[in-house]
Write a protein that holds these residues in place. Structure first.
Motif, mmCIF file in Angstrom:
data_model
loop_
_atom_site.group_PDB
_atom_site.id
_atom_site.type_symbol
_atom_site.label_atom_id
_atom_site.label_comp_id
_atom_site.label_asym_id
_atom_site.label_seq_id
_atom_site.Cartn_x
_atom_site.Cartn_y
_atom_site.Cartn_z
ATOM 1 N N GLY B 44 0.927 -1.171 -0.009
ATOM 2 C CA GLY B 44 0.088 0.009 0.041
ATOM 3 C C GLY B 44 0.814 1.268 -0.183
ATOM 4 N N ASN B 45 1.724 1.661 0.932
ATOM 5 C CA ASN B 45 2.664 2.838 1.401
ATOM 6 C C ASN B 45 3.759 2.839 -0.070
ATOM 7 N N ASP B 58 -7.005 5.201 -5.290
ATOM 8 C CA ASP B 58 -5.069 5.733 -4.746
ATOM 9 C C ASP B 58 -5.364 3.380 -4.496
ATOM 10 N N MET B 60 -3.525 1.668 -2.271
ATOM 11 C CA MET B 60 -3.633 1.442 -0.982
ATOM 12 C C MET B 60 -5.358 0.849 -0.468
ATOM 13 N N ALA B 61 -6.774 1.976 -1.192
ATOM 14 C CA ALA B 61 -7.733 1.825 -1.089
ATOM 15 C C ALA B 61 -8.469 0.432 -1.420
ATOM 16 N N SER B 129 -6.123 -1.503 9.312
ATOM 17 C CA SER B 129 -6.382 -0.859 7.604
ATOM 18 C C SER B 129 -6.394 0.796 7.600
ATOM 19 N N THR B 133 -5.656 3.623 5.391
ATOM 20 C CA THR B 133 -6.831 4.558 4.534
ATOM 21 C C THR B 133 -7.904 4.996 4.832
ATOM 22 N N ASN B 134 -8.829 6.103 4.282
ATOM 23 C CA ASN B 134 -9.858 6.295 4.623
ATOM 24 C C ASN B 134 -10.481 5.122 3.851
#
Ligand SMILES: Nc1ncnc2c1ncn2[C@@H]1O[C@H](COP(=O)(O)OP(=O)(O)OP(=O)(O)O)[C@@H](O)[C@H]1O
Ligand SMILES: [Mg+2]
Lengths: 311, 257
Positions: B44-45, B58, B60-61, B129, B133-134
């Motif tokens: 993700g990052n 994104d 990550m999302a 998580s 991320t949101n």
């Protein structure tokens, strides 16, 4: 009175093709204390396994308190408590959890299950160990745990497959007392054992099974009556060099201080003593050579295997 | 047994299952938390920031829903297969076999146990998580339904595996050689729109693709496949596996002589 257990023409052939039960019939009356005896591999565990549905039968009928296991299995199971020959609990679970969980399987709510579990764990001397994982118990304690687990739903018929194997003498005696008390209060008990003095002390009726067939099924008293000769061991006050010749009794020398004497049915020991006395022999102490039931048992099983050899 | 008694028996099995996996939490709850955190950090990052967007989100999302599903699938399956097999192995399954609990209650109890762990782990991973991320819930009903049905399906799968297994090796074969590859190739890390036609068609035969996409739809509102089709397919598989499990239990396959 209903029969606690009724077995008709029960047969079992294992997947390997081995015929473990060759059509056995067995009836155990309500309130009985019943022993199923037989040498290793006779088919005792197979029979009991079928009754408590751990083994699928090949053919025949089994009913527990009138509940046929083919038609009303759950009714049969409700009346049944089982202590198997081999350990079969989760070694990592706590003692109390094992017993309470078992009650839950019979539909007993947790609160009532805990009360019942406490009662039987205390009765069997395991209450102090209730929070230990089962693997931390000694062999004898594990057996008692399985007894508590079998009783927690208060079954009318308790089946024990060699409950006292590997249990020390003192504990065995206390288990006997416990089982006798359970029986006195109305629980029908069936057990298997290789300690024949146990069957003689506890059980009113006995069946002997060998090679998948029932050889005998009668009361303990009648069974013992069949014993035509009983052998006693006599300790003599003075050593002798050869066995004395008595008019009515066969004797053999075990060692110079000990004599074996056969007493047939209808003979009495007083006659033996006076005949010994006449030869100038004094008896200091005496005991039976083997347990009476044991002698009878060995004879029957040996006869049966001789028959088997001829067949 | 009366309906009340059956309910007691069911809750007894579930309580026992939950007690088992919480007692051994370092083997059951901790590993997915650690592994998934590593995925979040690395894919993700670190890597994700270079990949940019996937299907308009994104990276990550995009991967979070897939990774949640991956841990739900693995944990549900693992719970039932290892619990039921070790019961068989230690013969404590006999405690159930001598009791009057009907087979469907036994099955329901184990499946509920597997779902408790699967969904519990799913929740832990979801919470973790949120540090990266949101998550917004695009379609809550679809999300919950997908994850619950998937967890149920793989609990059933674990049950069948345990019934058939005769040694400890047998319970790791399916997770290692079937579940893991299907999950990795099931669109957790990429959208199948990126694949050449041929591989996209092959991917469509992978059932896990549908579950991951249905779940991702619930959260992000995007999917490579039709969500209704996905859910119906999961339900169909569940029905098939339930029938298989009950038949095996009735015959006593591997548990009665
Ligand atoms: N699963 C099995 N598959 C094949 N044969 C079996 C199986 N279980 C038992 N047997 C065979 O069936 C026969 C009866 O076994 P069973 O366990 O009933 O004897 P038992 O009377 O309980 O003996 P013991 O006193 O040693 O416990 C034995 O010859 C045994 O080898
Ligand atoms: Mg046996």
């Amino acid at each position: 009175m209903t029969d606690a257990l009724k077995i008709e023409n029960l047969r079992k052939t294992y997947d390997s093709g081995f015929e473990a039960l060759k059509g056995i019939d067995l009836t155990v009356r309500e309130g009985d204390f019943f022993a199923l005896l037989g040498p290793n591999g006779a088919g005792k565990s197979t029979t009991l396994g079928i009754v408590c549905s751990l083994v699928n039968k090949t053919s025949g009928k089994v009913s527990v308190f009138g509940h046929d296991i083919d038609r009303d299995l759950s009714g049969a199971k409700m009346n049944l408590g089982v202590v198997p020959q081999e350990m079969n609990f989760n070694q990592f679970e706590k003692v109390i959890d094992i017993v309470v969980t078992q009650a839950g399987y019979y539909g007993i709510p947790a609160k009532r299950a805990r009360v019942s579990a406490e009662y039987y764990l205390k009765e069997l001397g395991l209450w102090d160990k209730r929070n230990e994982p089962a693997r931390m118990l000694s062999g004898g304690m594990k057996r008692r745990l399985m007894i508590a687990r079998a009783l927690v739903h208060e079954p009318k018929l308790l089946i024990l497959d060699e409950p006292t194997a590997g249990v020390d003498i003192e504990l065995r005696r206390s288990m006997w007392t416990f089982l006798q008390e359970m029986n006195r209060r109305g629980t029908t008990i069936i057990l298997t054992t290789h300690y024949l003095e146990e069957a003689e002390a506890l059980c009113r009726n006995i069946a002997i099974i060998d090679h998948g067939s029932i050889l005998q099924n009668t009361s303990t008293r009648d069974l013992l009556k069949q014993l035509s000769v009983e052998t006693f061991l006599l300790d003599l006050s003075e050593p002798v060099s050869e066995a004395p010749e008595l008019p009515d009794f066969d004797t053999r020398l075990v060692n110079e201080g000990q004599l074996e004497i056969d007493v047939r049915q209808g003979q009495n020991l007083n006659a033996a003593f006076s005949q010994l006395d006449a030869k100038g022999l004094r008896v200091v102490s005496m005991r039976t050579k083997a347990n009476r039931l044991e002698e009878l048992f060995l004879r029957m099983v040996q006869e049966n295997s001789r028959k088997g050899d001829k067949a | 047994m009366s309906p009340d008694a059956k309910l007691t028996a069911l809750s007894t099995i579930v309580v026992r299952e939950v007690r088992r996996f919480t007692r051994i939490w370092p083997q059951t709850l901790l590993p997915p938390a650690v592994t998934m955190t590593l995925y979040f950090v690395i894919f993700g990052n670190l890597i994700g920031s270079r990949i940019g967007q996937m299907d308009g989100h994104d990276y990550m999302a995009f991967i979070v829903p897939g990774l949640i599903m991956m841990s739900v699938i693995t944990s549900s399956y693992a719970n039932v297969v290892s619990s039921f097999f070790s019961m068989k192995f230690q013969r404590s399954i006999e405690e159930l076999l001598v009791s009057p609990v009907p087979n469907y209650i036994i099955l329901a109890g184990y499946v509920a146990g597997g779902m408790a762990r699967g969904l519990g782990v799913g929740l832990i991973v979801t919470v973790l998580s949120l540090g990266f991320t949101n998550l917004s819930l695009h379609h809550p009903a679809a999300t919950v339904l997908t994850v619950a049905l998937t967890s149920m399906l793989f609990s059933l799968g674990g049950f069948i595996n345990a019934m058939l297994a005769t040694k400890f090796d047998d319970i790791s074969i399916v997770p290692t050689f079937v579940l893991t590859p299907l999950t990795y190739l099931g669109g957790v890390f990429y959208s199948i729109q990126l694949l050449p036609d041929f591989w996209r068609a092959v991917s469509m035969a992978n059932p896990i693709l549908y579950m991951v996409n249905a779940f991702r739809y619930g959260i992000l509102g995007i999917s490579d496949v039709n969500v209704g089709v996905s859910l119906s397919m999961i339900v169909l598989f569940i029905v098939i596996l339930v029938v298989l499990c009950l038949r095996m239990l009735a015959r006593g396959r591997g548990i009665r002589h």
